[in-house]
Motif scaffolding. Structure first.
Motif, short mmCIF file in Angstrom:
data_model
loop_
_atom_site.label_atom_id
_atom_site.label_comp_id
_atom_site.label_asym_id
_atom_site.label_seq_id
_atom_site.Cartn_x
_atom_site.Cartn_y
_atom_site.Cartn_z
N GLY A 56 0.79 -1.23 0.00
CA GLY A 56 0.00 0.00 0.00
C GLY A 56 0.81 1.27 0.00
O GLY A 56 0.31 2.33 0.37
N LEU A 57 2.06 1.19 -0.44
CA LEU A 57 2.92 2.38 -0.50
C LEU A 57 2.73 3.08 -1.85
O LEU A 57 2.82 2.43 -2.90
CB LEU A 57 4.38 1.98 -0.31
N PRO A 58 2.46 4.37 -1.87
CA PRO A 58 2.21 5.08 -3.13
C PRO A 58 3.45 5.16 -4.01
O PRO A 58 4.55 5.43 -3.53
CB PRO A 58 1.76 6.46 -2.67
N GLN A 59 3.27 4.94 -5.31
CA GLN A 59 4.35 4.99 -6.28
C GLN A 59 3.87 5.69 -7.54
O GLN A 59 2.67 5.74 -7.81
CB GLN A 59 4.80 3.57 -6.65
N ILE B 57 12.06 -1.30 -16.61
CA ILE B 57 10.92 -0.61 -16.03
C ILE B 57 10.82 0.78 -16.65
O ILE B 57 11.84 1.45 -16.88
CB ILE B 57 11.04 -0.54 -14.49
N VAL B 58 9.59 1.18 -16.97
CA VAL B 58 9.33 2.50 -17.51
C VAL B 58 8.40 3.22 -16.54
O VAL B 58 7.34 2.70 -16.18
CB VAL B 58 8.67 2.43 -18.91
N GLU B 59 8.82 4.41 -16.08
CA GLU B 59 8.07 5.15 -15.07
C GLU B 59 7.61 6.50 -15.61
O GLU B 59 8.32 7.15 -16.38
CB GLU B 59 8.95 5.41 -13.84
N PHE C 53 12.61 8.88 -2.10
CA PHE C 53 11.24 9.32 -2.32
C PHE C 53 11.19 10.47 -3.31
O PHE C 53 12.17 11.19 -3.50
CB PHE C 53 10.61 9.80 -1.00
N PHE C 54 10.01 10.66 -3.90
CA PHE C 54 9.68 11.87 -4.65
C PHE C 54 8.66 12.66 -3.82
O PHE C 54 7.63 12.10 -3.42
CB PHE C 54 9.05 11.54 -6.01
N TYR C 55 8.94 13.92 -3.59
CA TYR C 55 7.99 14.79 -2.90
C TYR C 55 7.50 15.84 -3.89
O TYR C 55 8.26 16.70 -4.33
CB TYR C 55 8.63 15.45 -1.68
N VAL C 56 6.22 15.73 -4.27
CA VAL C 56 5.62 16.67 -5.21
C VAL C 56 5.08 17.84 -4.39
O VAL C 56 3.98 17.77 -3.82
CB VAL C 56 4.50 16.01 -6.03
N GLU C 57 5.86 18.89 -4.33
CA GLU C 57 5.54 20.01 -3.43
C GLU C 57 4.23 20.68 -3.80
O GLU C 57 3.48 21.14 -2.93
CB GLU C 57 6.68 21.02 -3.46
N SER C 58 3.89 20.72 -5.09
CA SER C 58 2.69 21.42 -5.54
C SER C 58 1.40 20.76 -5.06
O SER C 58 0.38 21.41 -4.87
CB SER C 58 2.67 21.52 -7.07
N THR C 59 1.45 19.44 -4.85
CA THR C 59 0.25 18.70 -4.42
C THR C 59 0.37 18.11 -3.02
O THR C 59 -0.62 17.65 -2.46
CB THR C 59 -0.05 17.56 -5.41
N GLU D 296 1.98 15.37 -2.48
CA GLU D 296 2.07 13.91 -2.62
C GLU D 296 3.50 13.42 -2.35
O GLU D 296 4.48 14.09 -2.68
CB GLU D 296 1.66 13.49 -4.03
N ILE D 297 3.58 12.24 -1.78
CA ILE D 297 4.86 11.58 -1.53
C ILE D 297 4.81 10.21 -2.19
O ILE D 297 3.91 9.42 -1.93
CB ILE D 297 5.13 11.42 -0.02
#
Length: 354
Positions: free
Chosen positions: A141-144, A214-216, A297-303, A305-306
């Motif tokens: 259940g970890l967001p990706q 893998i393509v992201e 991690f990626f931290y999307v500052e505008s939203t 989201e992590i």
């Protein structure tokens, strides 16, 4: 007090051979200073790029010089280990990438029935293969970010089939997207693509490194890292951030002096910091990590989201690497960190399986 014999294993058959030597030099120095000098006796073991193991004076020479040696034709086969290996009481494998961080060496240590620093076979293998890792994290259940798994056979398939693969990637992920070999570290073979021609070239390039790709989907995000330390009750470090001016954090940016910077601790809202630390521990536990791990991690500052990017079950370990710096900022100096990792290795080995 009798000193514990630590087998420091470095070098290896991967593109990160030289990084491994640098990490090993820092660890060896830490084991010979402060209180560690009274506790540990370092036995160096060097794996040449062709797979032959060396010990004694030759391994010590590489450790002191920091330079890989040319291939030597030893009198033993690849399956004949140096006699000093029988003396080792705990292994400290500082091998990065394939043939060292992927469960292969960990399986050898399990057969030896000798404790070793770091994760076991399962976590090492899953952590190395980005497709298996992402499958495990999806189950946890970890967001990706959105991604697709591709095989080499698909890339090199019938010319009538390949365009359909490109169409599928474009419709599912769009541009920009990133193409990566599933089983390499240090950003080797990774490409950022913005159109069909770049996508086809990137898939061909990644397929030359690995049969699994893998393509992201690309995201505009800050690159955040958290270190984890421990076994059954791991703890998370302060948060660090990688800063760079290049288009993305590629191999040249990572290993060219002055191209990237580390900000520790990262300037983040307290709630975001706490959430990343909690997610890092969840990611570590999800694959049964042990001792050491760095989660990116990626931290999307505008939203707000992590997204979890990946776990590195044996990150770089020089004095300037992110992992030891994160723990230094968390109150655990380099020498203490090395000592704790050895103690966690002994603890895990002595604990009976459940």
């Amino acid at each position: 007090m009798t000193k514990l014999k630590v087998g420091l294993l470095f070098g290896g058959c991967s593109g990160e051979h030289e990084v491994s030597i640098s990490s090993a030099r820092a660890i060896a120095q830490a084991l010979k200073t402060d209180f560690n000098a009274d506790k540990y006796d370092v036995l160096p073991f060097y794996i040449q790029k062709d797979g032959y193991w060396q010990a004694g004076d030759l391994a010590q020479q590489v450790l002191e010089s920091g330079t890989a040696i040319a291939t030597i034709n030893p009198n033993q086969t690849r399956w004949q280990f140096p006699l000093q290996a029988a003396e080792v009481e705990v292994w400290f494998p500082i091998l990065h990438g394939p043939n060292g961080e992927d469960g292969t060496v960990q399986g050898l240590f399990k057969l030896m029935q000798v404790p070793f620093v770091g994760s076991g076979v399962l976590a090492s293998a899953v952590g190395m293969d980005k497709i298996a890792m992402k499958t495990a994290y999806a189950q946890a259940g970890l967001p990706q970010v959105k991604y697709l798994a591709v095989t080499r056979s698909q890339v090199y398939s019938n010319p009538c089939v390949f365009p359909k693969l490109g169409d599928h990637i474009e419709s599912e992920l769009g541009y920009p997207c990133f193409v990566k070999p599933a089983n390499l570290g240090s950003s080797v073979g990774i490409s950022k693509v913005r159109n069909r021609a770049q996508l086809e070239a990137a898939l061909d390039n990644a397929a030359s490194y690995d049969r699994r790709i893998i393509v992201e989907a690309g995201v505009v995000a800050r690159e955040i890292e958290c270190a984890v330390l421990g076994n059954d009750n791991p703890k998370a470090s302060v948060i660090g951030e990688i800063t760079f001016e290049s288009d993305f954090y590629d191999y040249d940016t990572k290993y060219t002096a002055g191209q990237a910077g580390l900000e520790i601790p990262a300037k983040l809202p307290e709630a975001v910091t706490t959430q990343i630390q909690e997610m890092a521990i969840r990611a570590f536990v999800a694959i049964d990590g042990a001792g050491i791990g760095r989660i990116d991690f990626f931290y999307v500052e505008s939203t707000g989201e992590i997204f979890i990017n990946e776990i590195n079950t044996f990150p770089g370990f020089t004095a300037t690497s992110m992992y030891p710096q994160l723990w230094a900022a968390s109150g655990i100096p380099f020498s203490n960190l090395v000592d704790q990792l050895i103690q966690f290795a002994l603890e895990r080995h002595d604990k009976p399986p459940e």
